[in-house]
Motif scaffolding. Structure first.
Motif, PDB file in Angstrom:
ATOM      1  N   GLU A 198       0.825  -1.295   0.006  1.00  0.00           N
ATOM      2  CA  GLU A 198       0.061  -0.106  -0.036  1.00  0.00           C
ATOM      3  C   GLU A 198       0.782   1.513  -0.064  1.00  0.00           C
ATOM      4  O   GLU A 198       0.701   2.285  -0.744  1.00  0.00           O
ATOM      5  CB  GLU A 198      -0.834   0.097   1.325  1.00  0.00           C
ATOM      6  N   GLN A 199       1.737   1.288   0.880  1.00  0.00           N
ATOM      7  CA  GLN A 199       2.748   2.281   0.989  1.00  0.00           C
ATOM      8  C   GLN A 199       3.624   2.689  -0.455  1.00  0.00           C
ATOM      9  O   GLN A 199       3.597   3.641  -0.998  1.00  0.00           O
ATOM     10  CB  GLN A 199       3.802   2.475   1.765  1.00  0.00           C
ATOM     11  N   GLN A 240       1.131   4.263  -3.034  1.00  0.00           N
ATOM     12  CA  GLN A 240       0.712   5.623  -2.643  1.00  0.00           C
ATOM     13  C   GLN A 240       1.842   6.182  -3.202  1.00  0.00           C
ATOM     14  O   GLN A 240       1.847   7.666  -3.646  1.00  0.00           O
ATOM     15  CB  GLN A 240       0.652   5.799  -1.039  1.00  0.00           C
ATOM     16  N   GLU A 295       1.595   9.210  -6.036  1.00  0.00           N
ATOM     17  CA  GLU A 295       2.214  10.664  -5.596  1.00  0.00           C
ATOM     18  C   GLU A 295       3.006  11.033  -6.577  1.00  0.00           C
ATOM     19  O   GLU A 295       3.221  12.215  -7.014  1.00  0.00           O
ATOM     20  CB  GLU A 295       2.700  10.744  -4.320  1.00  0.00           C
TER      21      GLU A 295
END
Length: 146
Positions: free
Chosen positions: A123-124, A127, A131
């Protein structure tokens, strides 16, 4: 009765010959220009769609996130204490686990902690990739002169 209504409608509309006579001829240059504009717009639309599909298909590499930057969010349910889950999470962190399928062991809570680490890391990474893509889109927008 329905045939009579159909005949009245056809006669009332004037038939095909009368409709064709009402249509003005469009110059060939206008048609060619319109076709070229349509083709260019269609190609631009297809290119934009292909770029969007490529961005969705892009695989995000969870190893792009440092294992020790992944925080334990407690994404599991504990029965008594969470020591098994915490141990699995810590083990996954120490062994740089990137995929839930790499988690194993004899304790279900240990495995769940390891899997929680792999999910959080994924998930990181997603993300971060999102970004980065948004930042790139903003950078592309800055290059236009208005």
């Amino acid at each position: 009765m329905s045939v009579a209504i159909l005949l009245c409608l056809l006669v009332g509309c004037g038939g095909k010959e009368e409709q064709a006579a009402n249509v003005e001829e469009v110059p060939l240059s206008v048609l060619s220009s319109a076709n070229a504009s349509y083709d260019a717009a269609r190609q631009a639309e297809q290119a934009a769609y292909a770029a969007q599909v490529a961005s969705y298909d892009r695989q995000v590499d969870p190893s792009s996130v440092d294992a020790y930057d992944v925080e334990d969010t407690g994404d599991y349910v504990c029965t008594d204490d969470c020591s098994g889950h915490e141990a699995g999470f810590a083990w996954a962190q120490e062994h740089d686990i990137t995929d839930e399928s790499d988690c194993g062991g004899k304790s279900m809570s240990f495995i769940e902690g390891c899997e929680a680490f792999a999910r959080e890391r994924q998930e990181q990474a997603e993300q971060m990739a999102e970004e980065d893509a948004e930042s790139a889109d903003e950078d592309d927008g800055d290059s236009y002169d208005y």
